[in-house]
Structure formats: C-alpha cells, structure tokens
Design a protein around this motif. Sequence first.
Motif: not given
Length: 633
Positions: A177-206
């Motif tokens: 999803s982040l890759q498509i947001k970057q292609e579309l230059k959806d700046e707000r969507g990029i920020g949201l996805l980066l935060g969500n991915i950070a949340g996944v790594y937190k869940e993984k204890k990384d």
Amino acid sequence: MLRVLLQRLCWLLCLPVALYAQSPAEQSVQKQIDSWNERANASHTKNLDTTIFYAQKALALAQKKAYRAGEIEALRLLGTGYDLKGDLGKANEVLERAEQLAEKQGDKALLAKVYNNLGNLYFKKNTEIGLQYFFKSLALRRQAGDKKAISSSLLNIGSMYLRLKDTQNALQYYEESLQIKQELKDERGIGLLLGNIAGVYKEKKDLPKAQEYAQKAIAQHKKIKDESGEVYTLHLLGDIAIEEKKYAEALPHLHRAYSIAQKIKAKQQMATACDRLHKIYASMRNFEKAYEYSLAYKKISDSLVNESSIKQITQLEDKIKYEEKESELKNAQTKRLATQRFYTYTIGIVLFFVSIVAYIMYKSRQVQQKANNTLAKKNTEIQNQTEELRQINEELDKQTHQLATLNHTKDKLFAIVGHDLKSPINSLKGLLGLVMAQNVSPAEFVQLSAQLQQNVEHIHFTMNNLLHWANAQMQGIETIPQKTALYELAQENIDLFENIAQNKQITLQNLISPTAIVWADTDQINLVFRNLISNALKFTPKGGKISLQQQNGNDFYQISVTDTGIGISEEAQAKLFQPHTHLSTQGTAGEKGTGLGLLLCKDFVENNHGKIWVESQPKQGTTFHFTLPTFSL
C-alpha cells in the motif's frame, strides 16, 4: 384556418405547463437522488442522524423510480450510518441488501465499495469474514485498475492482519500500500502507512525498526504539517521508549504530543498523553509530576464526558428544529402541487371543450363518442389525484401529531433541566466557591467534601435518568433480552448505595434467591433496580429497613422492593406512572428528584413483557412490585 387557430390556442394553453415544468422542484429524479446521497456521505463524519435521514430519503425515491445505482449507494451509506452509530444488526441487514443488488446489477465499482463496508463492519465482530470481504473488494479494484482504491483495500487488509497478530502479512500489505501511495504522491497516506509499519515492528518487538519508521513518519507529518498524524506517531515513539524502559527518552515525545494536541484542541490525544506522562513519572518516582498529570488527565476526561452530554442535548434540539423546518417545506410543496393541479385541470377542461367544438364541426357522432371516452379518462385521473391528496393529508396529519409529541417532550426536558437541576448545581457552585476562597477550616472542608460528593452523585444520577428518558422518547430504545441473574443484579445496586444507606442508618437486605434467573434486558432491569432502591432510600427515615425479594409464578418472577418509609398517599399513587405529570418530592433528608425514575421503570419493565405497580399507605412504608418472564432452556 380552423386548424391553424386550434394549433395556436393549444400552444398558448400549454405554455404555463411548460414554464412550470422548468422550475427547480421538477429537476431530474436521478440528480435529486444523487444529491441526497452526496449529503449523506458528506455528513457521516459530523452528524450520523443527518447521514441516515438523507440516505433513507434517497433510498425511498430510488426504489420508487427503479434507479438501481442510486438505491445501492443509498443502502451502502445507510449501512455506514448504522455501523458508526453502533447498530450492527441494522447495518448488516442493509449492507447485505446492497451486496445482493450490486451483484445482480453487475456494477463492480459499487460492489467493491459495498464489500469494503462489509469488511469494516465485520472488522468489529468477525475478523475472518471481514478479511474475506476486504479480499473481494481488492480483487474487483485490481480488475478496474483503480490504484487509489487498491491502496485503500491493501491498508484495510494489513490492519486486519495486525489485529489477528499476523505481523508478517500485515507488514507485506502495508508495504505494498505504501508503494502505491508513493507512486500517487499521496503525502498524507504515506505518513499514515509509515506510522502503521512502525506499529507492526513494535508488535514484532523489533524496536529499533519500529523507531526508524516512526521517525520517518514524524518527518513526513512535519513536511505536510499534519499535526494530528504527528501526535499519533509521537505517542508511538513514547510507547517504544516505555517498552525499552527508557523513560527519560519517552518524556520529550509525550510532552511534544501533549503540546501539539493542546494546540489543535484534540482533547482525546491530550488525555492519552497525560495518562502516559502520569504513569512514566510514577515509575520514575517523581510523584509531584505524576500527580500533576493525573489531575490533568482527570480534568480532560471529565471535560470530554461533559461535552458528550451537551452534544446529545444539542442534537435533540437540532432534530426538533429540523423536523419543524421539514414540516414547513412539505406544506409549501403541497400548496405548489395544488397550484399545478389547478393549472392542469383548467387546461384540460378548456382543451376538452375546444375539442368538442372542433369535432362537432366535422363529425358529430364520432366527436361525441370520443368526448365520452375522454371524460371517463379524466374522471379516473381526478379520482386517482383525489386519493393521492387524501394520502398526503393523512401523512401530514401523522407528522403534525409526531411534531406535537416531540415539542411536548422537548418542553418537559427543558422544564426538568431548569427546575430540578438548577438548585443542586447552584448549591454545588456555592460550595465550590467557599472551598476556592479558602474560607473553610480543615474540619469544615471534610464536611463540605461529603456534601460535594452527595451533590455530584445526585446530578450524575439525575442526568443519567434524564438522558435515558430523552433517548427513549426521541429515538426509542432497543430491548435485547438475555439470561439475567436477579440476585447478582440486586446485590450490585445494593453495593452501589451502601454508603448512602450507612449515612442514613438504613439496613439493605437482598432476599432474592441466587437461582432466580429471568429473560430480560440486563441494562434496563439494572436501571429499574437502581431507581427503586434510590427512591426507597430517599423516603425512608433513619433506622429504617429496605428489603428486596422475589416470588415464583408459573412462567414469571414477581420482584418486590419494600421499605419502612413515609409511604405514599392514594392521590400521589395515581400520578406515579403518568407520562404527562411531573411528580417530584423531597426525601426525608431533603433529597431532590426529577420524577423521571418511575417513568423509566415502567417503560423498561413493559419493554421486557412485565408489569409494575405499587402498594403503600402513608406512614406504613411502600412496596413496589414488578414481574419479569423466567428464563427457560
């Protein structure tokens, strides 16, 4: 010559009809339906009642005119409104109808939207079914090549996997999803996805990876000045530091989150920051700061609760005003229709007579036969239009009655707010003034604290009854019966009133059998117990006794709440359960009341297929009885 004359006459007579047809009220039906759907969609983040209102209007007209695309969209928006309002049963029913119609219609774009809505609905109650709907939506959107919609579906699927603790799949779909947001230059969507991915790594204890992506998200939010997104990610950075027990590193993130949330007036985020700062300072043994943020958290939380209550009352007022305006518009529309019919009838009659004259000149017998046929047709039309007018008048009478009922409810609501809440609130204000002015000694402060607590509990109890009653009058309350243990429910309320009973030296007894199980709405019966026990405490003097017991019937239990209080006169008993009377009496210790408690008890008991009545004599105590159906397998 006669032919030309007739043509000109017909043109002149039809001119008013043509002009009238060009008025805004006669615009395209499909445009009107689309307009109502757009209003419903625009209001779903602001006022759900407005969303449901316009979706229902669009749905009714779309079904009448067989405009399927408009009908499907209206059902989808109606389901969204019910979903966000918490009525998941209605939401599911409406969205499944939308799904069936969209599949039958073959409209893939609309069907993808409906699948997405069903996925969001099942996200709350059944993740596996919700995931299936999200995948269906994604498949249709991939076929259509709609990258923006594909990115949205991928985001939803990633969130579903994260909820299922499947971090590997969650990361995969978030990254796509982040890759498509970057292609579309959806700046707000990029920020949201980066935060969500950070949340996944937190869940993984990384945690290092989680911190890396969170910092990227922060930079993105700052780039586009998305302060709301920055607050969310700062909380995430704080959580990462807390999990590593690096409390000193967590503090600047949470302090900045609180500062930005305060700036943008995001009270919920302010409360979250205060709660975490309070816990961090407590862990660091900085109890002064911990207490400071604990107080701030409580103050903001109380403010959010108060705003919610005010918003509910404001919505009630707005609904009444809106319905009054709707009634005025419908009256105007009725007059407009009457004018149009007048022109139609007049023109029809004139044309009819002109036709008779013209045809008499050519063929008397044929013209007369045709005139008779035309007359019969006109009579049928008049009968149909008369029936239509009768139905419209009946609907207007019904709406007028509903409006009068709503006005009566509004007047009673405001009367109670002005009459029964004004005094305790003024008393509370005066007590707080004394405390703030520091004009009281420590001993007096202890006494005032008890009185303050009593006033606050009274206002809270009164507001709770008031909101339940207003909601029942304005919207209706859905009764959901379930297996309910009477003894536990009664004991819960006895524990709730234990302090009040001790202050008045009153004995509370729970004599209900632990095996007494009924089939009823637990929340509603809980409120019945609470009001009856509260009334018994109010009208029982010091040293009295209140007992709760049950008797077994064939297919019901009879529950009794008995006190040794001051009793009720026959005249007052006759007014207790009447909706149009306002009986409010002071208790033995000067306690206030609104008179709504027993009305709520009556409504809730009857909603659960029971009956409620009172037995009392002055100075000999009072017993309130009510029945409920027994639970059977």
